[in-house]
Design an enzyme around this catalytic site. Structure first.
Site, PDB file in Angstrom:
ATOM      1  CD1 TRP A 168      -2.993   1.444   0.889  1.00  0.00           C
ATOM      2  CD2 TRP A 168      -1.397   2.438   2.089  1.00  0.00           C
ATOM      3  NE1 TRP A 168      -3.444   2.696   1.237  1.00  0.00           N
ATOM      4  CE2 TRP A 168      -2.479   3.327   1.969  1.00  0.00           C
ATOM      5  CE3 TRP A 168      -0.269   2.843   2.805  1.00  0.00           C
ATOM      6  CZ2 TRP A 168      -2.471   4.592   2.538  1.00  0.00           C
ATOM      7  CZ3 TRP A 168      -0.252   4.107   3.370  1.00  0.00           C
ATOM      8  CH2 TRP A 168      -1.350   4.957   3.238  1.00  0.00           C
ATOM      9  CG  HIS A 169       3.436   2.250   3.223  1.00  0.00           C
ATOM     10  ND1 HIS A 169       2.772   1.234   3.886  1.00  0.00           N
ATOM     11  CD2 HIS A 169       3.458   3.295   4.085  1.00  0.00           C
ATOM     12  CE1 HIS A 169       2.420   1.657   5.095  1.00  0.00           C
ATOM     13  NE2 HIS A 169       2.822   2.895   5.244  1.00  0.00           N
ATOM     14  N   GLY A 170       3.789   1.732  -1.429  1.00  0.00           N
ATOM     15  CA  GLY A 170       4.471   2.064  -2.672  1.00  0.00           C
ATOM     16  C   GLY A 170       4.564   0.891  -3.622  1.00  0.00           C
TER      17      GLY A 170
END
Length: 493
Positions: free
Chosen positions: A333-335
């Site tokens: 989700w972060h990258g």
């Protein structure tokens, strides 16, 4: 548009002034929707189309779920809403990553032609992870509460589309959270009045938030830059450790600063956003860290992914599998890079090992509280230190997403033990990190109860004066010692 830019100051003052005009009290929601679209499209106007699609998609599907004639219809529209949200997120955030995976292994594919070239160069819409999760929360909440009073959906599709657009696009939190859940936000939608603004929350939140961002994070970034390769290879072990310590302070000050500013801006407009950070660097376990860090994301993952997977209700093995799935997806989700997935797995393994060893057991926590004060302090200090450096090693994959560079940094830690530390880096990093340390100290587990008793500004006049002096000092440094302006780290997510 950055919160710490002159353009945003002008934008917010104009929006705030129009919003509270008596003649506009019945137009407050449309005013903020228009302002939010202007805010979002400021640097890249074309991407606002995707935001509008999200607003319409989630408004329409959640309305259809609430008014479906039977369970089959409810499930169809909920499934449509969730999968379409995930498909859009997957295409724009992970399309390039997956395409690279195939292109790098297929020599017959020309990466500069046709659909392949399009997928490789898709833009990453800013804040898409945040507003997509908010949209999913709306659809799922309506689906779960179908037999209850869905008063925030109502009987008018147009009104619900307007409210949903407002919920998803509201500018203080659209770019980097906090992630707001529908069941806590929709009941707040009503006419707001200037006289009811809670100015103490507004002033305190904006002062702390801007101080953390502009004074701490923006100054630290000029020094944590030297973590990068090849610079780290020639630096002493102590210097690199201090640089990593500084980056941990920077990422907290940057992200917590944004969230606190968002809370202050929301309060100025009459809306309550959830707290997103609760002094995470005094956590005694990894599980506690995730109850204190990015709370709106960790609670979202718990409620909409971990619990539906079975949580810890289906045996120990299944619990470990669920933890790994949730944390790996939370990492992605972060990258859109495999390093983020590894970062998620790193935390997942830590949580699983901690659970296996019983280190995060509530019963054990109660036993620690029965120890003499000094023994509690030593034990808490050791545990907090271990968790902090575990988390800091994980942040290395944020700063150096290329695995090779992260390994070179780790190699330098072992190879350069004998070199003397470089005070040109060590001294300023420790100075600019000090506010974050001081910010956490009163809430250290061993004596947090003493802080609540003697340093609570609402109960103690001396504590109130200390808080006032601290806020005044922060304002002074914001005006005189802000670092060079830089976008927030979590904007990339």
């Amino acid at each position: 548009m950055l919160f710490n830019s002159f353009a945003f100051l002008v934008f917010f003052l104009i929006t705030f002034s129009i919003y509270y005009l008596p003649a506009c009290k019945n137009l407050q929601i449309p005013i903020l929707i228009v302002a939010s679209l202007i805010f979002y499209s400021w640097d890249n106007p074309i991407l606002v189309i995707l935001l509008i699609i999200s607003m319409l998609l989630n408004g329409f599907t959640s309305f259809r779920v609430a008014h479906a004639p039977d369970k089959q219809g409810e499930f169809f529209w909920a499934f449509t809403g969730v999968t379409t949200n995930l498909a859009i997120l997957g295409l724009f955030k992970y399309g390039s990553l997956v395409t690279h995976l195939f292109v790098d292994n297929l020599t017959t594919v020309n990466p500069e032609e046709g659909v392949i070239a399009l997928l490789l160069h898709l833009p990453l819409p800013i804040g898409i992870s945040f507003y997509t999760f908010q949209g999913i929360s709306l659809v799922v909440d309506v689906f779960r509460n179908r037999d209850k009073d869905n008063s925030y959906v109502g009987d008018s599709l147009v009104r619900h589309l307007v409210n949903t657009s407002f919920f998803i696009a509201l500018f203080p939190q659209i770019i980097a959270g906090p992630i707001v859940k529908a069941n806590t936000f929709f009941p707040q939608i009503e006419t707001k009045y200037f006289k009811y603004i809670k100015w103490d929350i507004v002033f305190r939140s904006l002062t702390i938030g801007y101080f953390l961002k502009m004074v701490v994070a923006d100054n630290l970034k000029d020094y944590t830059f030297w973590i990068a390769c090849p610079y780290c290879q020639g630096q002493a072990t102590a210097t690199n450790l201090v640089l990593l310590f500084g980056y941990s302070m920077q990422i907290f000050a940057d992200f917590a600063g944004y969230s606190i500013i968002a809370i202050g801006l929301g309060a100025a407009l009459g809306y309550r956003f959830p707290e997103n950070f609760n002094f995470p660097y005094i956590s005694r376990s990894i599980a506690e860290f995730w109850r204190r860090w990015h709370i709106s994301l960790s609670s979202w993952l718990r409620d909409y992914l971990y619990f539906p997977l079975g949580g810890n209700r289906k045996g120990q093995t299944r619990t470990y599998i669920n933890l790994m799935i949730v944390m790996t997806l939370g990492g992605l989700w972060h990258g859109a890079a495999w390093s983020y997935a590894v970062w998620g797995m790193f935390h997942g393994l830590g949580l699983a090992l901690e659970r296996f060893l019983g280190l995060a057991n509530k019963k054990a926590e109660e036993q620690v509280k029965q120890l003499p004060f000094w023994q509690q302090f030593i034990l808490d200090f050791i545990r907090v230190t271990i968790v902090f450096w575990f988390v800091s090693l994980g942040w290395l994959l944020f700063k150096l997403p290329e695995f090779g560079e992260a390994l070179q940094f780790m190699g330098a830690l072992f190879n350069n033990v004998g070199k003397p530390p470089d005070l040109r880096f060590v001294a300023p990093i420790l100075i600019f990190s000090l506010p974050v340390v001081i910010y956490h100290i009163p809430h250290f587990p061993t004596f947090e109860h003493l802080t609540n008793r003697y340093l609570n500004p609402s109960k103690n006049k001396v504590a109130k004066w200390i808080q006032t002096i601290a806020l005044a000092t922060m304002l002074f440094f914001i005006l005189l010692n802000s670092g060079s302006s830089n976008e927030f780290i979590y904007f990339q997510f």
